[in-house]
Design an enzyme around this catalytic site. Structure first.
Site: not given
Ligand code: ACO
Length: 326
Positions: A116, A253, A283
């Site tokens: 990214c 980004h 993304n």
């Molecule tokens: N729908 C419903 N529930 C979900 C989903 C979904 N799509 N995905 C995860 N959950 C659930 C999990 O299972 C978890 O449930 P639990 O509490 O029963 O275990 C709960 O939601 C919370 O999960 P977290 O991972 O802690 O949620 P968080 O608030 O951190 O959000 C997210 C997750 C959106 C992925 C966030 O962490 C994020 O955006 N991180 C950055 C990711 C990113 O931008 N990556 C790209 C980088 S760039 C590259 O180079 C690719």
């Protein structure tokens, strides 16, 4: 003061594949909901390539728009750099395929792989050619089809990504060597290879021979993003000799609305200056910065002379920032 050669972004273009996939579409086969995705990420929809649509096609479409806006033809192009993680083939480089499809003369063409962060990395590589007088007309393209790397059973990742391409034309122009010059005036690039396990693809040509699927520890990536991008932003601003508060537009980004708002807040950047397109295309990896730039140029927000601050973070982990005056 002696004149210096600057690498000036003279035009931008973008392309999104036709097929749109909404959050509700995903909820039909993954355990998720429109509400969860919007609340946690800001994403409303993403675009998805057809099975017969390679990344080079997206790159070529974006490049054609940028070239036309710059008043250039493929004959003018002497350097093509494509930032991508999802090349058409393991080799040749997607940039070489783009060169052939555009009909550019024999010149320099290669890919940059920094996931990214690829577009910011590729801009700095292009600067190394253009600002040394080694390219008169460079195409820097960010193009990715991240939907090809998804494990569609993993709801923690498959809802976050989409496909697209953005391109800029970069040309040399003389400047005074000050922060008032047009061009790429400040960079800060970073990589911490020890953080590989937080975000990677579990396959490759020299390991298991598979393309693999994207694996991510989302909340850890989130934490790393907000803290470390802020440091890179301040370093790039210092490199350019500007105050972060002086930028006209912040073009992050487009990974997650909460990350980009968190970074803006931490760096003291006014909310009104943040260009946000993540809701429309999720993304798109290396394509997301030029796609956001393209959107804000097309709607008239970004004007000639404006000072832009770009930043990204991705697999590696890589991250970085760049200051550009148009
Ligand atoms: N729908 C419903 N529930 C979900 C989903 C979904 N799509 N995905 C995860 N959950 C659930 C999990 O299972 C978890 O449930 P639990 O509490 O029963 O275990 C709960 O939601 C919370 O999960 P977290 O991972 O802690 O949620 P968080 O608030 O951190 O959000 C997210 C997750 C959106 C992925 C966030 O962490 C994020 O955006 N991180 C950055 C990711 C990113 O931008 N990556 C790209 C980088 S760039 C590259 O180079 C690719």
């Amino acid at each position: 003061m002696p004149k210096v050669l600057r690498s000036v972004v003279t035009a931008v273009g973008g392309y999104l594949p036709e097929q749109v996939v909404s959050n509700d579409d995903l909820a039909k086969f993954v355990d998720t909901s429109d509400e969860w995705i919007r609340e946690r990420t800001g994403i409303q929809q993403r675009h998805k390539v057809r099975d017969d649509e390679p990344v080079s096609d997206l790159a070529v479409a974006a490049a054609r728009v940028a070239l036309e806006r710059a008043g250039k033809t493929p004959d003018d192009v002497d350097l093509i750099i494509v930032a991508t993680t999802t090349p058409d083939l393991t080799f040749p480089a997607t940039a070489a395929i783009v060169q052939r499809k555009l009909g550019c003369p024999v010149g320099i063409a290669f890919d940059v792989q920094a996931v990214c962060s690829g577009f910011v990395y590729a801009l700095s590589v292009a600067d190394g050619f253009v600002a040394r007088g080694r390219s008169k007309c460079a195409l820097v393209i960010g193009a990715d089809a991240m939907t090809r790397l998804m494990d569609w059973n993993d709801r923690g990742t498959c809802v976050l990504f989409g496909d697209g391409a953005g391109a800029v034309v970069v040309e040399p122009m003389e400047g005074e060597g000050t922060a008032d010059d047009r061009g790429l005036i400040g960079f800060a690039l970073r990589c911490d290879g020890t953080k590989q396990d937080l975000l990677y693809v579990d396959g490759g040509a020299s390991t298991d021979g598979r393309i693999g699927h994207l694996r991510m520890q989302g909340n850890q990536v989130f934490r790393h993003a907000v803290v470390n991008i802020s440091e890179a932003i301040n370093s790039a601003a210092a490199d350019a000799g500007i105050d972060v508060a002086a930028v006209d537009w912040f073009i992050p980004h487009q990974a997650n609305l909460r990350i980009l708002q968190g970074v803006a807040h931490r760096c003291g950047i006014d909310e009104d200056k943040v260009v946000t397109t993540v809701m429309h295309h999720a993304n798109t990896s290396a394509a997301s910065i030029p796609l956001a730039m393209n959107a804000a140029v097309e709607d008239g927000r970004i004007q000639p002379g404006h000072l832009l601050l770009l930043e990204a973070m991705g697999g590696g982990l890589t991250w970085g920032a760049c200051v550009v005056r148009l």
